[in-house]
Design a protein around this motif. Structure first.
Motif, PDB file in Angstrom:
ATOM      1  N   TRP A 735       0.027  -3.231  28.770  1.00  0.00           N
ATOM      2  CA  TRP A 735       0.045  -2.542  27.479  1.00  0.00           C
ATOM      3  C   TRP A 735      -0.578  -1.154  27.597  1.00  0.00           C
ATOM      4  O   TRP A 735      -0.091  -0.197  26.980  1.00  0.00           O
ATOM      5  CB  TRP A 735      -0.690  -3.374  26.432  1.00  0.00           C
ATOM      6  CG  TRP A 735       0.181  -4.447  25.867  1.00  0.00           C
ATOM      7  CD1 TRP A 735       0.396  -5.684  26.375  1.00  0.00           C
ATOM      8  CD2 TRP A 735       1.000  -4.358  24.693  1.00  0.00           C
ATOM      9  NE1 TRP A 735       1.285  -6.391  25.601  1.00  0.00           N
ATOM     10  CE2 TRP A 735       1.668  -5.601  24.562  1.00  0.00           C
ATOM     11  CE3 TRP A 735       1.229  -3.377  23.760  1.00  0.00           C
ATOM     12  CZ2 TRP A 735       2.530  -5.864  23.512  1.00  0.00           C
ATOM     13  CZ3 TRP A 735       2.098  -3.632  22.706  1.00  0.00           C
ATOM     14  CH2 TRP A 735       2.747  -4.859  22.588  1.00  0.00           C
ATOM     15  N   MET A 763       5.621  -2.860  19.992  1.00  0.00           N
ATOM     16  CA  MET A 763       4.341  -2.160  20.108  1.00  0.00           C
ATOM     17  C   MET A 763       3.680  -1.952  18.748  1.00  0.00           C
ATOM     18  O   MET A 763       2.450  -1.868  18.657  1.00  0.00           O
ATOM     19  CB  MET A 763       4.544  -0.818  20.813  1.00  0.00           C
ATOM     20  CG  MET A 763       4.983  -0.938  22.260  1.00  0.00           C
ATOM     21  SD  MET A 763       5.206   0.647  23.069  1.00  0.00           S
ATOM     22  CE  MET A 763       3.530   1.236  23.120  1.00  0.00           C
ATOM     23  N   GLU A 768      -0.361  -7.456  21.182  1.00  0.00           N
ATOM     24  CA  GLU A 768      -1.347  -7.299  22.252  1.00  0.00           C
ATOM     25  C   GLU A 768      -2.635  -8.060  21.952  1.00  0.00           C
ATOM     26  O   GLU A 768      -3.068  -8.923  22.737  1.00  0.00           O
ATOM     27  CB  GLU A 768      -1.652  -5.819  22.457  1.00  0.00           C
ATOM     28  CG  GLU A 768      -2.640  -5.557  23.582  1.00  0.00           C
ATOM     29  CD  GLU A 768      -2.947  -4.088  23.752  1.00  0.00           C
ATOM     30  OE1 GLU A 768      -3.659  -3.755  24.726  1.00  0.00           O
ATOM     31  OE2 GLU A 768      -2.492  -3.273  22.923  1.00  0.00           O
TER      32      GLU A 768
END
Length: 850
Positions: A735, A763, A768
């Motif tokens: 990431w 994203m 994440e």
């Protein structure tokens, strides 16, 4: 003889059932035969094959292992065992199977042949060579000898030694000497053997030897049909431009329309002029070249495009070399206009002119556009009198669009739109009658071209009248509507465009251009069912599932409807799987029939399919969709995960070999590009972003499987925990690298541009942090850390963040005055939020069931 007939009688019904797909009946017949003769391995192998095809993998594996342990050597058992291993894609075990059989029967030609083919399937070139030489010693036949030679060549150009220049050179020398030995003994007797020898010489850059052999007695005798292109290629490689020039002149006199010959001929003239070396019969100056092209034009019984294109090529070649091309050939723009006068009535004329458009000064392109329109002698009030005149007008408009001549004011664009509508309706009425349902209308290009214009909005009632009264001729407005939607940031004109396209398809059901535009618009507004129906009507098959799959299948995760996505995933993956298996058999057939020239083509095709970005993306998405949809019993879920065969500690994708097989030219476009390689750059940037997308998605699948194994596998707990720690670091690094790359979405300036990569939506979603907190929670709970509660709290905060994002997105969407315009982005956010939550809840469910 009696035993053989009995065996055949008992085997026949089992084979028949397997061939007809009645696996249950085949299993019953095999068990019935085993009761009478329990020691016959072939019956056990057939039973295992039936079990495999009934998805009873554990029972089949046990049975296959028992048979393999007994090292069978009879042909029937070996063949059935081969089918079993092929079903499981365990090709290396076929090698072991036949290797053991060959040790028991060292003089059996059939077993050694099957062993060779088994090594072909796994690209074990060294073993191929050894087995081929064993066969040749057993039966001194030319095919076996050249199997060994081809194995050496493949080892040199595709094996591990191919990256070491010294070893590559040594292997190619060995291959050449092996064939030299056959030549000295007069044992060469097939074209394919000569082709293999020539390819070996070319790999070593021994072009002179290759040319001498090709023109020698043996080459002419065995390979009389050698293509002349091969000789041209060798002459060019040897810089023997004089001979190449003379040969090309002779070929052009016979066939003056060969464009590839013209390019090579002009290249040879350029090289001869630069070297200042005269050659008898060759043209060594541009003046001689121009004179020869004029001779071709004047002497031809019919007017062909080749010599005229040759003049254009000669002009820009001279310009690149700072030669005074205009003095010899005249003005470049005038040459283009003359070419248009000669061939403007051909559908290929616009593409021909576009080849040379970049060599015309930018400030003169508008002049070219106006000159071509003048030559047509057609205006907004004057209609074409025949098909040829109409095609000339269409060609001039296409070139004008590329030249940027349609960057007009709104009022002028509206007038141009009206003129195009008139021309289209006239062309359809006057020249489009009595067409077959599969034919394209002669004036359809007006519609395709007009799509890039801009048009002022008009009353909704007028739009509806156009849709239901004018019908097909308003296909002209499709791109117009997209431009309007983009300028006004509304979906009204896109919806109108869809109405027009569907009405067009009701009149012209085979117009695939309309279907492709429909598909693009449906995905732009996030309408999954409409895209699904349109893609079904396109009937994409075989390799199109790879080259055109990006238009629909790659966009399915944004739709969020598993009932649509799963069938497409299954059919696409079946194509890739079956194509890979079939390609292995093609390689075997190449060896069998000595088609060595096709061998590397099949290998390249296999590699392109197996490393296709689209294949990697769809296989990963299919796994993640399976995770999201797992809702059965605990045992069923565990069986499904086991069937995925994911190894969390291994990244099996060879990222440096991923290929982009997309065909972005499938949608016809006449966009005014700002620079020559705009489409190539857009494709390259999109490919880079989609590769990063696949990296994220594949690592996510490995993390989920790793969490499951860490929770459920007590015997490998420590190993699984270490794997999860490594995955956590890899996830964070991935990431960080992607964010630092600062990728930008592809431009949406034109309707036919590639849609933005899903990477940007991923994203923007809380993937994440949520996955990191999930990993931490799994690790801390399994290791009994006191901080496990903090990880659970962090994951709960992630759930609240996802919930707020979900609610805000839905609220914002519902309050929007134009629901369709922002539907795609809102839908993507919603799907991503649900997926993040589903993965986390799935881990909690595993814990609860455990």
């Amino acid at each position: 003889m009696q035993d053989s007939s009995i065996m055949e009688r008992r085997l026949r019904p089992i084979y028949d059932c397997l061939e007809s797909g009645n696996n249950k009946k085949a299993l019953q017949e095999a068990e019935k035969a085993l009761k009478k003769t329990p020691n016959i391995l072939c019956f056990k192998a057939l039973k295992a094959l039936a079990l495999l095809r009934m998805s009873r993998d554990e029972e089949a594996d046990t049975l296959v292992g028992e048979i393999a342990a007994k090292n069978p050597s009879d042909d029937s058992t070996l063949q059935v065992m081969t089918f079993c291993y092929k079903e499981r894609e365990e090709f290396s075990k076929i090698c072991t199977l036949y290797s053991n059989a060959a040790k028991q029967n060292p003089g059996c030609e059939d077993i050694l042949s099957h062993l060779f083919i088994s090594y072909v399937r796994v690209n074990d070139f060294s073993s191929q060579q050894l087995v081929a030489m064993q066969l040749y010693k057993l039966k001194p036949k030319n095919p076996y000898y050249f199997w060994a030679v081809m194995s050496v060549v493949l080892k040199a150009v595709r094996g591990p030694d191919s990256k070491i220049p010294e070893k590559r050179k040594l292997l190619l020398t060995l291959a050449q000497r092996m064939i030299d030995k056959q030549i000295s003994e007069n044992k060469i007797d097939a074209e394919q053997e000569v082709q293999l020898y020539l390819s070996i010489l070319k790999y070593q850059q021994k072009y002179a030897e290759a040319l001498d052999f090709l023109e020698g007695d043996l080459g002419r005798k065995i390979y009389p049909g050698a293509p002349v292109e091969l000789k041209i290629e060798l002459l060019k490689s040897l810089d023997r431009w004089g001979e190449c020039n003379v040969l090309l002149k002779d070929l052009l006199r016979e066939n003056p329309d060969r464009w590839d010959y013209h390019k090579d001929y002009i290249l040879s003239v350029t090289k001869l002029k630069q070297s200042s070396v005269a050659f008898d019969g060759a043209d060594c100056t541009f003046e001689q070249c121009y004179e020869f092209l004029c001779q071709l034009i004047e002497s031809g019984a019919r007017v062909v495009r080749g010599p005229f294109l040759g003049r254009l090529e000669l002009h820009h070649t001279m310009t690149d070399l700072n030669e005074n091309a205009s003095e010899l050939l005249g003005d470049f723009l005038e040459l283009l206009v003359e070419y248009f006068r000669k061939f403007g009535d051909k559908a290929c004329c616009a593409n021909d002119i576009i080849l040379f458009l970049n060599f015309l000064e930018a400030e003169r392109r508008a002049e070219l556009a106006s000159r071509l329109l003048e030559v047509c002698e057609i205006s907004s009030t004057k209609l074409p009198q025949n098909k040829e005149q109409m095609q000339k007008h269409i060609c001039s408009l296409q070139v004008s669009r590329i030249c940027g001549a349609h960057a007009l004011s709104t009022e002028h664009l509206a007038a141009l739109y009206t003129a195009f509508s008139l021309h289209y309706e006239h062309g359809t009425t006057a020249f489009g009658s009595d067409l077959l349902p599969t034919d394209m209308g002669p004036s359809d290009s007006y519609a395709l071209l007009a799509g890039e214009l801009g048009l002022a909005p008009f009353d909704v009632q007028i739009k509806l009248e156009i849709i239901f009264n004018n019908g097909v001729n308003d296909f002209l407005a499709v791109h117009v509507m997209y431009d309007l939607s983009l300028k006004l940031q509304t979906s009204e004109h896109l919806i109108e465009a869809l109405c027009l396209l569907h009405y067009l398809l009701s009149n012209s059901p085979s117009n695939f251009h309309a279907k492709l535009l429909c598909l693009q618009i449906y995905h732009l507004i996030g309408c999954g069912w409409g895209a699904h129906k349109t893609s079904e009507s396109l009937e994409m098959k075989y390799v199109q599932l790879d080259s055109m799959g990006y238009l629909h299948v790659s966009q399915l995760p944004l739709i969020g409807i598993p009932s649509i996505a799963k069938p497409w995933y299954d059919s696409t993956l079946r194509f890739f799987t079956s194509s890979y298996k079939e390609s292995l058999e093609y390689l075997a057939m190449c060896y069998k029939f000595g088609s060595f020239s096709k061998l590397e083509e099949f290998m390249d095709f296999r590699d392109k399919l197996s490393n296709s970005l689209h294949f990697l993306l769809i296989s990963t998405e299919a796994v993640l969709l399976e995770f999201v949809c797992l809702c059965g019993l605990y045992a069923q879920n565990m069986a499904a995960i086991k069937a995925m065969k994911i190894v969390p500690s291994q990244d099996r994708i060879q990222w440096d070999q991923v290929t982009d097989n997309r065909d972005i030219s499938v949608i016809v476009k006449w966009n005014a590009q700002t620079y020559p390689n705009a489409d190539a750059d857009m494709k390259r940037e999109s490919f880079a972003q989609d590769v990063e997308l696949v990296r994220i998605r594949s690592m996510l699948a490995r993390i989920i499987c790793g969490c499951v194994e860490a929770i459920t596998h007590k015997e490998t707990k420590n190993k699984d925990i270490e794997t999860m720690k490594q995955l956590k670091h890899s996830w964070t690094d991935l990431w960080l690298r992607i964010r630092n790359a600062n990728y930008k979405p592809t431009s949406n300036q034109y309707l036919v541009n590639l849609l933005p990569s899903r990477l940007h939506g991923i994203m923007a979603a809380p993937y994440e942090a949520s996955i990191i907190h999930l990993i931490e929670m799994v690790l801390q709970i399994e290791e009994r850390h006191s901080t496990a509660k903090l990880s659970c709290d962090a994951l709960c905060d992630d759930f609240n963040l996802v919930r707020r994002l979900l609610c805000d997105t839905i609220t914002e969407y519902n309050e929007s005055s134009d629901l369709a315009w922002k539907r795609r982005n809102s839908q993507e956010t919603i799907v991503n939020c649900i997926e993040v939550s589903a993965h986390s809840f799935y881990q909690l469910k595993i814990w609860n069931n455990r």
